[in-house]
Design an enzyme around this catalytic site. Structure first.
Site, mmCIF file in Angstrom:
data_model
loop_
_atom_site.group_PDB
_atom_site.id
_atom_site.type_symbol
_atom_site.label_atom_id
_atom_site.label_comp_id
_atom_site.label_asym_id
_atom_site.label_seq_id
_atom_site.Cartn_x
_atom_site.Cartn_y
_atom_site.Cartn_z
ATOM 1 N N GLN A 182 14.916 -10.237 4.145
ATOM 2 C CA GLN A 182 14.583 -8.573 3.821
ATOM 3 C C GLN A 182 13.865 -8.023 5.025
ATOM 4 O OE1 GLN A 182 11.380 -8.358 1.089
ATOM 5 N NE2 GLN A 182 12.200 -6.425 0.258
ATOM 6 N N GLY A 183 14.551 -6.819 5.567
ATOM 7 C CA GLY A 183 13.888 -6.019 6.446
ATOM 8 C C GLY A 183 13.477 -4.854 5.878
ATOM 9 N N TYR A 184 12.228 -4.939 5.393
ATOM 10 C CA TYR A 184 11.563 -3.511 4.895
ATOM 11 C C TYR A 184 10.389 -3.164 5.801
ATOM 12 C CZ TYR A 184 13.699 -3.068 0.456
ATOM 13 O OH TYR A 184 14.571 -2.702 -0.813
ATOM 14 N N SER A 185 9.314 -4.063 5.925
ATOM 15 C CA SER A 185 8.119 -3.711 6.728
ATOM 16 C C SER A 185 8.094 -3.609 7.984
ATOM 17 C CB SER A 185 6.645 -4.758 6.182
ATOM 18 O OG SER A 185 6.641 -4.911 4.957
ATOM 19 N N SER A 203 10.616 -12.723 6.069
ATOM 20 C CA SER A 203 10.479 -14.075 5.633
ATOM 21 C C SER A 203 11.839 -14.800 5.933
ATOM 22 C CB SER A 203 10.307 -14.494 4.221
ATOM 23 O OG SER A 203 9.055 -13.371 3.826
ATOM 24 N N GLU A 244 11.931 -8.053 -6.481
ATOM 25 C CA GLU A 244 11.052 -8.719 -5.795
ATOM 26 C C GLU A 244 9.595 -9.190 -6.235
ATOM 27 O OE1 GLU A 244 8.995 -8.830 -1.186
ATOM 28 O OE2 GLU A 244 10.046 -6.834 -2.081
ATOM 29 N N GLU A 254 -3.728 -4.323 -4.493
ATOM 30 C CA GLU A 254 -4.476 -2.980 -4.513
ATOM 31 C C GLU A 254 -3.653 -1.819 -5.046
ATOM 32 O OE1 GLU A 254 -7.226 -5.589 -2.620
ATOM 33 O OE2 GLU A 254 -5.297 -5.055 -2.186
#
Length: 386
Positions: free
Chosen positions: A134-137, A169, A252, A372
């Site tokens: 996964q390429g999100y952040s 990951s 997710e 949070e």
């Protein structure tokens, strides 16, 4: 067998099939990341039994039991899928295949992908032939995911991608990545994002592992330097990737929330402590805490089932996924804290094998959205607090 609609008859049939086809070596309940089959072009099977178990289940679509048969699944509706999961648990069987393709990309493709994309990608995911990451952040886009800056330019016959992803990951082991990219830098930040599928072997893609406090390196930095991507690799509409991203995030978070429902193959916490540490439950305070954790685990497990039923009925889970993710990850940390407490100071011995997974649980409350952030979503979207 899979066409049997009567629940009792289906249970008898699937039970008999599992008894005949699940290798004995796969009945140890080891569904931890180090023992599951992740699949992919470069996957090395732990044993011949692991290979056989995957081949037998994927032949019937049981690696993705609710997916349509035309895309590699078994086509089971929710009632029969639950029975199948219960029968797997009865014999303490490992899941035959786990992957981000199953947990996240698959549901997104089923909902947003074209028929061609579904035909191309879903069956290989179901058979364990391709492994996705996964390429999100990004370094400047974590909790504020809509701030992604990885640039995706329209070059006429292809897309040209430049940027960096972080916390990807198993990127160093993956065959492909599903990524959020910015296709319109002038649009409001939520409106100029697209959801793109990229081959990890493409020229210009590189990875660098990030070592964690637990000593392992499941996370990576991923670099995209002048990467050419075919035009048909965008899922959904161009500049509408945020819709796909939000949908995928619910899956997710539901996947991560499942970590709190069991340790060591989903066995009861008391049984895990009693087996490993015969004197661990003589402490009345520890015993009470273990009982509380088991009650919470049962409650969240039933809640997850309820939301899955709602999703199967077309109602979806929406922002409730934040609640599941928060409770599941916090409970997972609690369970590992109790296992550490039961073993006393000996648990800190690195060779004992308890400290690394305990430390790893700290990341559960960060990945997929911090606790949070989840509490903020629950307050605003679930409880409607102002």
């Amino acid at each position: 067998m899979l066409d049997i609609t009567d629940p009792n008859a289906f249970r008898s049939a699937i039970r008999a099939w599992l008894d005949d086809n699940c290798p004995a070596e796969m009945r140890d309940g080891e569904n931890t990341p180090d023992h599951v089959c992740w699949g992919g072009k470069n996957w090395v099977y732990e044993s011949d039994a692991q290979r056989v178990w995957l081949e037998r289940t994927s032949a019937l679509g049981l690696t993705v039991p609710t997916w349509p048969r035309e895309y590699g699944g078994a086509g089971l509706e929710r009632t029969r899928e639950k029975i199948y999961r219960e029968e797997l648990a009865r014999i303490n069987a490992r899941l035959p295949l786990q992957s981000f393709g199953i947990w996240m990309l698959g549901p997104a493709l089923l909902n947003f992908g074209t028929h061609e994309q579904k035909e191309t990608y879903l069956p290989p995911i179901a058979r364990g032939e391709i492994r996705w990451c996964q390429g999100y952040s990004e370094p400047g886009a974590g909790s504020d995911l809509a701030s992604v800056q990885t640039k995706c330019e329209d070059m006429g016959d292809h897309w040209l991608v430049n940027g960096q992803k972080i916390w990807t990951s198993y990127a160093d082991k993956a065959d492909a990545i599903f990524a959020l990219v910015r296709t319109d830098k002038e649009a409001p930040k939520h409106k100029g994002i697209s959801f793109l599928l990229i081959d990890m072997t493409a020229k210009g893609v590189s990875t660098k592992p990030i070592r964690l406090i637990s000593g392992s390196s499941p996370f990576c930095e991923t670099f995209l330097d002048d990467v050419k991507v075919p035009k048909g690799q965008i899922v959904g509409d161009v500049n509408s990737g945020w819709d796909v991203a939000k949908y995928l995030l619910t899956h997710e978070r539901e996947m991560i929330s499942g970590g709190g429902t069991g340790v060591s193959g989903g066995r009861a916490l008391g049984a895990v402590i009693a087996d490993a540490f015969p004197d661990g439950l003589t402490d009345t305070s520890l015993r009470a805490q273990a009982m509380d954790a088991e009650i919470d685990a049962l409650a969240i497990s039933l809640t997850i089932d309820r939301y899955k039923d709602q999703s199967s009925a077309g109602q979806g889970t929406g922002h409730a996924s934040a609640m599941l993710k928060y409770m599941g990850t916090e409970l997972n940390k609690t369970r590992h804290e109790l296992i550490m407490s039961a073993n006393g100071s000996d648990a800190l011995d690195w060779d004992a094998g308890l400290a690394a997974p305990w430390l790893r649980t700290k990341a559960n409350s960060i990945e997929g959205g911090t606790s949070e952030v989840m509490l903020g979503i629950i307050a605003r979207r679930v409880l409607d607090l102002k």
